[in-house]
Each structure stands twice: as structure tokens, then as C-alpha cells.
Design a protein around this motif. Structure first.
Motif, mmCIF file in Angstrom:
data_model
loop_
_atom_site.group_PDB
_atom_site.id
_atom_site.type_symbol
_atom_site.label_atom_id
_atom_site.label_comp_id
_atom_site.label_asym_id
_atom_site.label_seq_id
_atom_site.Cartn_x
_atom_site.Cartn_y
_atom_site.Cartn_z
ATOM 1 N N PRO A 1 7.873 -99.754 41.318
ATOM 2 C CA PRO A 1 8.999 -98.662 42.606
ATOM 3 C C PRO A 1 9.739 -99.260 43.245
ATOM 4 O O PRO A 1 8.548 -99.873 44.332
ATOM 5 N N LYS A 2 11.211 -99.098 42.945
ATOM 6 C CA LYS A 2 12.025 -99.404 44.678
ATOM 7 C C LYS A 2 11.643 -100.727 44.870
ATOM 8 O O LYS A 2 11.856 -101.423 45.698
ATOM 9 N N ALA A 3 11.649 -102.059 43.402
ATOM 10 C CA ALA A 3 11.531 -103.072 43.623
ATOM 11 C C ALA A 3 12.919 -103.878 43.539
ATOM 12 O O ALA A 3 13.529 -104.278 44.679
ATOM 13 N N GLY A 4 13.603 -102.243 42.507
ATOM 14 C CA GLY A 4 15.373 -103.816 43.335
ATOM 15 C C GLY A 4 15.367 -104.710 42.550
ATOM 16 O O GLY A 4 13.954 -105.447 42.167
ATOM 17 N N GLN A 5 16.204 -105.560 42.746
ATOM 18 C CA GLN A 5 16.093 -107.269 42.355
ATOM 19 C C GLN A 5 15.937 -108.486 43.376
ATOM 20 O O GLN A 5 15.302 -108.690 43.151
ATOM 21 N N VAL A 6 16.207 -107.961 44.770
ATOM 22 C CA VAL A 6 16.237 -109.311 45.317
ATOM 23 C C VAL A 6 14.462 -108.670 45.741
ATOM 24 O O VAL A 6 13.986 -109.909 46.093
ATOM 25 N N ARG A 7 13.864 -107.662 45.890
ATOM 26 C CA ARG A 7 13.112 -107.670 46.056
ATOM 27 C C ARG A 7 11.754 -107.733 45.104
ATOM 28 O O ARG A 7 10.609 -108.727 45.410
ATOM 29 N N ALA A 8 11.875 -108.037 43.927
ATOM 30 C CA ALA A 8 11.216 -107.687 42.861
ATOM 31 C C ALA A 8 11.341 -109.755 42.737
ATOM 32 O O ALA A 8 10.406 -110.318 42.420
ATOM 33 N N ALA A 9 12.563 -110.485 43.062
ATOM 34 C CA ALA A 9 12.588 -111.851 42.721
ATOM 35 C C ALA A 9 11.428 -112.016 44.272
ATOM 36 O O ALA A 9 11.311 -113.266 44.123
ATOM 37 N N ARG A 10 11.552 -111.515 45.370
ATOM 38 C CA ARG A 10 11.166 -111.687 46.493
ATOM 39 C C ARG A 10 9.804 -112.542 46.147
ATOM 40 O O ARG A 10 8.638 -112.976 46.308
#
Length: 413
Positions: free
Chosen positions: A280-289
Motif C-alpha cells: 500500500p502507498k508504495a508507488g514506483q520510487v518507494r517500491a524501487a527503494r
């Protein structure tokens, strides 16, 4: 490279004190005595010579302070087992051999080699992630650094405008937003801003496609209500500083967007992407990090606790006699901790289970950072299981979440 324990114990060990231009190397025998001490240059020929001398000395295991770089790549490529001993740990290990604690490259190389000899059972060999993960990590960290530079530059611009054009500070929501930078490009000093009237402000906003809800009359009132900035020739001279800072912020924003595009492309091609983008609320940049900092080598974290400890989400317990203290874990991977806490802090806005854990921690008297770490510790159990099993996060299989939703349904009805 796996070795029989008795065979490995009988072999000499190596230690390398990494530096920019050259590296100090020590070879320690099974008896703890230094057999060789030498230095190699940080060149292709120097690294080839390093590998040749280590092979000739019979070294199969090497201690070093950092987990990446050309030296580590060369050691792993030659089939050597590498143990990473962080600088903070090495600093404490110097006390074994003397009370002075002085920093010396040759001595540090010996300490690294001897620590591999004596503490081999407690050290974990370095295991590497795939090249795709390493590249994604470098891109995410570069973006994070540029964002930090942008924040620092925006603060510098804000401080500069307090003298040159105070009305521009707080005129728009963000000092480094496109509309704010466009305004400062057109009205870079007090005399230029004096030309504006409510009607002219409205016309300028329309020309720049302003999407905010404030009218030119409101913004002009804000501008004129603020103290006046430096005027005359001095104000116009300082306008060059304003324009320079604006240009730098625009360049940073452009490069951040370029890196974000690269992150999205690299993430889409990564086999572990569905695991982290499902959060939840991961998005692209946060998931990549999250993906890049946790990595894709499953052998690195055999348990969820090992991941939580490295991420600094698990507290540190100290006990002496009847005194027991549970405190913040300072020894952690700060990049990993930042990525995990950034995700956990925002997840409470999209996941009722996460919101309940966070609110319960706040109700017990914990501050926001502590409550986020408590939530991060709970999330790491879930992330580790999904990561270990190669499956995306599914709220329907999250039993604690489903129990909470079931409890809330009758109350809602």
C-alpha cells in the motif's frame, strides 16, 4: 567459495584497508603472526598484482571495510570469500591490540585479517545482489541525493528572498514549484514586483496556466502585505543571485525527473517488482527503494528478525545486573532504515491495520518516529515473507487486516 571449516582454519587470511589511491594489505597466518604486509595501487595492474600475491600466499578469505567497489568485485571474481567489517566495528576491534586506538592503514589491514582468523564463525560472507538490483540501488540513491540537494537549494533561495523579495516567500505553496520559479524568473527583485497590480497578476497567472485556486487579487495582497525587499541598484544586483538559484533548481528538478523515469523502467524489468509495487502507498520510487535496499539475494536475510535488525526497526537491549535498557538501534543500514520507515509512515493512510498499529503506539506515548519504527517492524515480517516466497502482498491473505475489517463491519452497519 565454501571451504571445510578445519581446512579454512589452517589457511592464512587477508585484510585490505581500502583507500582512494592505494590499499594496505596484510596476510596473517593461522598462528596470528603477520606473514606479509604490502600496498597496491588502485589500478588494474595493482588489483591483478593483489590477487596474484593473495593466491601465492594461500589466502582464500579476506576482510575489508566496504561491500562494494572495484576491489570487492575483483576479490569476488577471483573466487575469494569476502567478509565485510564496517568501519565502526573495526574501530572497536583496534582495542584488542592496544589501548592507543590510533588509525593506521597498515595496522588496520592486520586487524581485518586477524579478525577473519579469530571471528570467522561470527562473520557472514558477503553475498551479492543481481546486477539489475545493484543498478536500481545506485539510481535510487542518486535520486535521493539530488532531492536532498534540491531541498538545500530551496532553503537557500528562501533565505535569500527574505532580503531581496520577502513577498515571494509563501506566495505559492512550494518555493521550488514550477509556478513559483516562473514568478521569480519574471519578477526577480522588488522593483520588478512593484509593476504588478491585481489585474496584471491575473493576466500573468493565466499566461502561465496557473492551476491553483488563488486569484490575482489574493496573491497581490499577499505580495504587498510583506515587508519590502532591498531596492535600487543593490536589489537589481542581487536579482542575479535569484536567477542563478532558480536556474539551479530547475536543472535539479529536470534531472530528478530523468532519474525517476529510469527508476520506473528498471523497476518494470525487475522480476521482484510485483512484490514491492503491491504494497500500500508504495508507488514506483518507494517500491524501487525498498527493493533495491533489501536486495534480491534471499541468503542475506534468513529470518525476518535479521532484516529488521539491519533496518534498525528492532530495538537494542542492554542489560547489566538488574538494569535493563531498551533503546534505539544506532548500528543499522541507514539507507535501508530510511526506505522502510518512509514506506511505513505513509502506509497508515491506505491500510487500516497499519493505521491502528500507528495510532496505538501514539496512544502509548511514543512520538511519531518511534511509532513509525514500530509499524515498520510489523511490516517487515510481512515484506520478508512475501519476498522469501516470491509472492505479491495480498490484503485478502493478511489475516490481521481481515480480522480488523471484520470487527469494523458490524460497527459500520
Amino acid at each position: 567459495m565454501s571451504l571445510n571449516h578445519d581446512t579454512a582454519w589452517a589457511r592464512p587470511t587477508g585484510g585490505i584497508d581500502w583507500a582512494r589511491d592505494d590499499h594496505a594489505v596484510a596476510v596473517v597466518g593461522p598462528d596470528g603472526m603477520a606473514r606479509e604486509r604490502f600496498a597496491v595501487e588502485h589500478t588494474a595492474a595493482g588489483l591483478r598484482g593483489l590477487l596474484g600475491r593473495l593466491r601465492a600466499a594461500g589466502v582464500n578469505e579476506v576482510g575489508i571495510e566496504r561491500p562494494d567497489g572495484p576491489v570487492v568485485d575483483a576479490l569476488l571474481g577471483a573466487g575469494l570469500t569476502v567478509f565485510v567489517i564496517p568501519p565502526g566495528q573495526l574501530k572497536n576491534l583496534r582495542g584488542r591490540y592496544g589501548s592507543a586506538g590510533n588509525k593506521d592503514d597498515r595496522f588496520d589491514a592486520y586487524v581485518l585479517a586477524d579478525t577473519v582468523r579469530t571471528d570467522r564463525a561470527r562473520l557472514r560472507p558477503l553475498v551479492c545482489d543481481s546486477p539489475a538490483t545493484v543498478t536500481l540501488r545506485a539510481t535510487c540513491r542518486a535520486r535521493k541525493d539530488l532531492v536532498a540537494h534540491r531541498v538545500a537549494l530551496a532553503n537557500q533561495l528562501r533565505a535569500h528572498l527574505q532580503l531581496v523579495l520577502p513577498g515571494a516567500v509563501g506566495l505559492f505553496k512550494q518555493i521550488d514549484s514550477p509556478i513559483s520559479l516562473a514568478f521569480l524568473t519574471r519578477f526577480s527583485h522588488q522593483q520588478a514586483a512593484d509593476w504588478l497590480s491585481p489585474r496584471r497578476f491575473d493576466a500573468w497567472l493565466r499566461a502561465n496556466r496557473y492551476s491553483g485556486k488563488k486569484t490575482g487579487t489574493v496573491l497581490h495582497a499577499r505580495l504587498t502585505a510583506a515587508p519590502r525587499g532591498v531596492g535600487g541598484a543593490h536589489g537589481q544586483a542581487r536579482a542575479h543571485i535569484t536567477l542563478a538559484l532558480v536556474a539551479a533548481l530547475r536543472a535539479l528538478a529536470e534531472q530528478i525527473r530523468a532519474l525517476e523515469a529510469q527508476i520506473a523502467e528498471q523497476l518494470a524489468l525487475h522480476p521482484d517488482a510485483p512484490i514491492f509495487t503491491s504494497l500500500p502507498k508504495a508507488g514506483q520510487v518507494r517500491a524501487a527503494r525498498l527493493l533495491s535496499e533489501i536486495g534480491d539475494c534471499r541468503a542475506r536475510f534468513p529470518t525476518a528478525d535479521s532484516l529488521a535488525c539491519l533496518a534498525g526497526a528492532a530495538p537494542s537491549t542492554r542489560q547489566s545486573g538488574k538494569v535493563k535498557i531498551v533503546s534505539f538501534r544506532w548500528g543499522a543500514d541507514k539507507q535501508l532504515r530510511d526506505a522502510v520507515c518512509d514506506f511505513a509512515g505513509d502506509s497508515r493512510n491506505a491500510n487500516p491495520w497499519a493505521a491502528q498499529l500507528y495510532n496505538a503506539a501514539i496512544a502509548r506515548g511514543h512520538d511519531h518516529p518511534h511509532a513509525v519504527r514500530i509499524l515498520a517492524r510489523a511490516w517487515l515480517d510481512i515484506i520478508w515473507r512475501c519476498w522469501k516466497d516470491h509472492v505479491p502482498y495480498d490484503p485478502a491473505n493478511h489475516r490481521a487486516l481481515q480480522r480488523l475489517l471484520a470487527e469494523q463491519q458490524p460497527a459500520t452497519a
